[in-house]
Scaffold this active site. Structure first.
Site, mmCIF file in Angstrom:
data_model
loop_
_atom_site.group_PDB
_atom_site.id
_atom_site.type_symbol
_atom_site.label_atom_id
_atom_site.label_comp_id
_atom_site.label_asym_id
_atom_site.label_seq_id
_atom_site.Cartn_x
_atom_site.Cartn_y
_atom_site.Cartn_z
ATOM 1 N N CYS A 2 0.933 -1.266 0.027
ATOM 2 C CA CYS A 2 -0.169 -0.074 0.067
ATOM 3 C C CYS A 2 0.975 1.411 0.017
ATOM 4 O O CYS A 2 2.198 1.219 -0.265
ATOM 5 C CB CYS A 2 -0.951 0.138 1.297
ATOM 6 S SG CYS A 2 -1.694 -1.516 1.482
ATOM 7 N N ARG A 50 -4.870 1.863 -0.174
ATOM 8 C CA ARG A 50 -5.071 0.197 0.131
ATOM 9 C C ARG A 50 -4.811 -0.541 -1.177
ATOM 10 O O ARG A 50 -5.661 -0.487 -2.122
ATOM 11 C CB ARG A 50 -6.101 0.048 1.010
ATOM 12 C CG ARG A 50 -6.168 -1.625 1.389
ATOM 13 C CD ARG A 50 -7.354 -2.118 2.018
ATOM 14 N NE ARG A 50 -7.120 -3.755 2.559
ATOM 15 C CZ ARG A 50 -8.037 -4.352 2.998
ATOM 16 N NH1 ARG A 50 -9.378 -4.160 2.927
ATOM 17 N NH2 ARG A 50 -7.823 -5.670 3.209
ATOM 18 N N LEU A 51 -3.894 -1.527 -1.304
ATOM 19 C CA LEU A 51 -4.064 -2.858 -2.276
ATOM 20 C C LEU A 51 -4.295 -3.841 -1.487
ATOM 21 O O LEU A 51 -3.667 -4.349 -0.567
ATOM 22 C CB LEU A 51 -2.581 -2.763 -2.852
ATOM 23 C CG LEU A 51 -2.548 -3.922 -4.032
ATOM 24 C CD1 LEU A 51 -3.196 -3.730 -5.017
ATOM 25 C CD2 LEU A 51 -0.936 -3.999 -4.597
ATOM 26 N N ILE A 53 -4.912 -7.422 -0.323
ATOM 27 C CA ILE A 53 -4.162 -8.597 -0.338
ATOM 28 C C ILE A 53 -4.727 -9.770 0.416
ATOM 29 O O ILE A 53 -5.219 -10.934 0.052
ATOM 30 C CB ILE A 53 -2.664 -8.670 -0.288
ATOM 31 C CG1 ILE A 53 -2.122 -7.517 -1.224
ATOM 32 C CG2 ILE A 53 -1.945 -9.820 -0.618
ATOM 33 C CD1 ILE A 53 -2.234 -7.881 -2.853
ATOM 34 N N LEU A 54 -4.960 -9.323 1.864
ATOM 35 C CA LEU A 54 -5.441 -10.326 2.723
ATOM 36 C C LEU A 54 -6.853 -9.769 3.321
ATOM 37 O O LEU A 54 -6.526 -8.364 3.534
ATOM 38 C CB LEU A 54 -4.399 -10.274 4.013
ATOM 39 C CG LEU A 54 -3.179 -11.004 3.673
ATOM 40 C CD1 LEU A 54 -2.128 -11.235 4.616
ATOM 41 C CD2 LEU A 54 -3.537 -12.733 3.260
ATOM 42 N N ASN A 75 2.147 -0.427 5.399
ATOM 43 C CA ASN A 75 2.560 -0.961 4.148
ATOM 44 C C ASN A 75 3.250 -2.189 4.119
ATOM 45 O O ASN A 75 4.389 -2.314 4.611
ATOM 46 C CB ASN A 75 3.258 -0.018 3.321
ATOM 47 C CG ASN A 75 3.800 -0.133 1.818
ATOM 48 O OD1 ASN A 75 3.263 -1.087 1.290
ATOM 49 N ND2 ASN A 75 4.592 0.308 1.549
ATOM 50 N N VAL A 291 10.105 -11.546 -19.371
ATOM 51 C CA VAL A 291 10.157 -10.497 -20.629
ATOM 52 C C VAL A 291 10.932 -10.888 -21.606
ATOM 53 O O VAL A 291 12.217 -11.807 -21.501
ATOM 54 C CB VAL A 291 10.924 -9.065 -20.088
ATOM 55 C CG1 VAL A 291 11.112 -8.284 -20.928
ATOM 56 C CG2 VAL A 291 10.050 -8.717 -18.882
ATOM 57 N N SER A 364 9.375 -13.180 -6.632
ATOM 58 C CA SER A 364 10.685 -12.811 -7.449
ATOM 59 C C SER A 364 11.879 -13.540 -6.815
ATOM 60 O O SER A 364 11.818 -14.110 -5.707
ATOM 61 C CB SER A 364 11.081 -11.390 -7.469
ATOM 62 O OG SER A 364 11.571 -10.993 -6.316
ATOM 63 N N GLY A 365 12.885 -13.479 -7.725
ATOM 64 C CA GLY A 365 14.036 -14.276 -7.183
ATOM 65 C C GLY A 365 15.120 -13.150 -6.863
ATOM 66 O O GLY A 365 16.196 -13.561 -6.443
#
Length: 617
Positions: A2, A50-51, A53-54, A75, A291, A364-365
């Site tokens: 967020c 807010r994004l 997610i939970l 966040n 990509v 991601s790695g």
């Protein structure tokens, strides 16, 4: 994932809303605002984008209030929140949501500032404790989530991104030292920002701000132990088994979400291992994303496709269109709101843009190279060690010979081995200290983080690894990934940055990670249990843009226009004549100067957009 904001300055609700609108891409699902009247007659503003997610329910919207006296804006993610919640429930705490936000509040009430030591995650949060009249906040151990703050005058202001503090602020000035740092490192290091009046909270730190006395104090709650060498006493096989167990759990807890989750898959060791472990964790088909570049030497999408085919993932290849890349170049500072010159931010943004069409969270790695000695420069240290083992006069004589060579790479080596020891030589590879094109080069020996490199308790590989984790990973990689993914409201999670993985990697003997040119040895051997070794039997490639060619072809007119001799005069701290020669070298092909060109393009764009009317001091 967020965007947060808070202030003790007398901003109206409309002004706060305008500040948050600048970064609503960080959290487009809900905007929350709360004004808290304080005993001293002032007001505390808290705001949140807010994004979700939970716990997607509105009951978990922020600013969130717990037990009447605790308000929080937060966040990030605490991945082990269910584990912490279970302990707190047994202690008598009750919960009305299924989010991790509420768990942070309860943990604070139980443990005080030590609560952050209980959390495994990426986070930046601020709690208002009404009973104590303090603001308490923290940033995660490795600095994955940003936290800017200002304590100028009688106010206190904080935000996820700098632009939220910048708007409506009449007391900012541009830092000359920050510009010099940027021109040396390509980023602005912690704890500075581009503005003299704004700082970044260091990774692994917490703070307490006393609202009554206006006293601000920070404290480190996690760090790398530089006092001793790696201490793991088990066999290589035991280390491999233990690491795989930690990694599997690190991936598992990062797959927990109430929204779709995928994996960034480059086809390299780190992302392939994350994808492989993800497929072992869930019965659902994992979605993977990579990509594709058309330029030779930059495209690894074929390897990602091979890995995806073997793991039977739902794979998506995103083709990097030069025109789309150019559009991002021209609007770069809309998302990176202080100068930032890692060119891989562009493909990262393209990857995030199209990944977001399918999922809201992507693993991601990131973090594998720093902890497991994966960068090319660690292999270079092997040769550098041999060079510094010969008598000084022979080394300096060799440097003078190399300086005469026509190949620019040999000239760079010449300058590198002139440094007095291998530590300073490594530092030079990470910054362009003593650059001839800078009017007054910044002294890179002044940074506190040099303590991780300039000591003798570990070998040079381990010291370089520690230094990179505290600098390159924090300042560069985490900034790049946070801004690139948040630009498209996508949450990125990095299992290899789980602090348990980082701590375990630092306990291992160096040869478990790197031996005879075999970099990331232990990660590879774990990966080969899940995917054929043959797919990865190739040189390591970086995640970079083909700017070297673009600047000579597709973007040549743009570069020459934006960085003409007259335009260069608007950039402080540089020798215009020297820079013009260096740009000419790139255009003629005699020297690859794309990183310098990109660095200057970004700085010029930022100054044009943000520097009007501001003094530089």
């Amino acid at each position: 994932m967020c965007g947060i904001y808070g202030s003790l300055l007398p901003y109206s609700s409309q002004e706060v809303a305008a500040k948050m609108k600048l970064t609503n891409f960080r959290g487009p699902d809900f905007y929350g605002y709360k004004a808290i009247d304080l005993p001293n007659g002032k007001k505390l503003s808290l705001a949140h984008n807010r994004l979700s997610i939970l716990d997607l329910d509105q009951r978990s919207h922020q600013p969130f209030v717990y037990d009447d006296s605790i308000s929080i804006v937060y966040n990030g993610e605490v991945y082990n929140y269910n584990e912490v919640k279970k302990v707190l429930s047994n202690l008598g705490y009750t919960f009305r949501t299924t989010s991790d936000t509420e768990v942070i509040c309860a943990a604070y009430l139980e443990y005080g500032k030590d609560c952050v030591r209980k959390f495994n995650g990426m986070f930046a949060f601020v709690i208002h404790d009404a009973k104590k009249q303090i603001l308490f906040g923290a940033r995660d151990r490795l600095g994955q989530k940003p936290f800017y703050y200002s304590t100028v005058g009688e106010g206190f202001e904080f935000a996820s991104q700098l632009s939220s503090i910048q708007l409506h602020n009449q007391h900012l000035s541009i830092s000359k030292n920050a510009i010099l740092d940027y021109l040396s490192w390509g980023v602005i290091p912690d704890t500075s920002s581009i503005f003299n009046e704004v700082n970044k909270l260091p990774a692994g730190h917490l703070f307490v701000y006393d609202i009554t006395s206006r006293h601000f104090e920070t404290e480190s709650y996690w760090d790398i132990d530089i006092s001793k060498s790696p201490s793991f006493a088990g066999s290589y096989g035991e280390a491999k088994d233990e690491l795989e167990e930690i990694l599997a759990d690190a991936v598992k807890i990062r797959l927990v979400a109430d929204v779709p989750v995928g994996v960034f898959l480059s086809g390299g060791v780190d992302s392939s291992l994350v994808a492989a472990l993800a497929t072992k964790t869930t019965s659902e088909k994992i979605r993977t994303f990579s990509v594709k570049f058309n330029e030779k030497g930059f495209d690894e999408s074929q390897y990602a496709a091979e890995v995806a085919n073997h793991l039977q993932t739902d794979h998506h290849i995103i083709e990097c269109d030069p025109k789309e890349g150019i559009d991002l170049v021209e609007n770069f500072t809309d998302f990176y709101d202080e100068p930032f010159s890692d060119s891989s931010a562009i493909p990262s943004m393209l990857l995030a843009k199209y990944t977001r069409q399918h999922v809201t969270v992507a693993l991601s790695g990131d973090g594998g190279d720093e902890s497991f000695l994966g960068y090319h420069r660690y292999n270079w240290l092997t040769y550098l060690s041999k060079i510094y083992a010969i008598p000084k006069f022979l080394r300096l004589f060799g440097a003078e010979i190399l300086k005469l060579a026509p190949n620019y790479r040999l000239k760079i080596i010449s300058e590198t081995i002139k440094n007095k020891n291998i530590d300073e030589a490594y530092l030079r590879t990470m910054s362009n200290s003593n650059a001839t094109w800078l009017e007054t080069p910044r002294n890179t020996l002044e940074f506190e983080e040099l303590k991780y490199l300039f000591h003798k308790n570990k070998n040079i590989y381990e010291r370089a690894s520690d230094f990179d984790l505290k600098t390159y990973l924090n300042w560069d990689i985490n900034t790049k990934v946070d801004r690139a993914t948040m630009a498209y409201s996508l949450e990125a999670r990095a299992p290899l940055m789980d602090y348990r993985v980082v701590d375990f990697a630092r306990s291992l003997p160096t040869d478990y990670k790197f031996i005879k040119g075999n970099q990331k040895r232990i990660l590879k051997d774990i990966l080969y249990k899940h995917a054929p070794k043959e797919i990865f039997d190739r040189p390591k490639a970086g995640f970079t843009m083909p700017f070297k060619e673009w600047f000579k072809k597709d973007l040549k007119d743009f570069v020459l226009s934006e960085l003409s001799e007259n335009e260069l005069k608007a950039i402080p701290g540089i020798k215009v004549g020297e820079v013009t020669k260096m740009i000419d070298q790139h255009m003629t092909g005699s020297w690859n100067r794309y990183s310098l060109i990109w660095k200057l393009l970004v700085l010029k764009q930022w100054l044009k957009t943000n520097g009007k009317g501001l003094s530089i001091k």
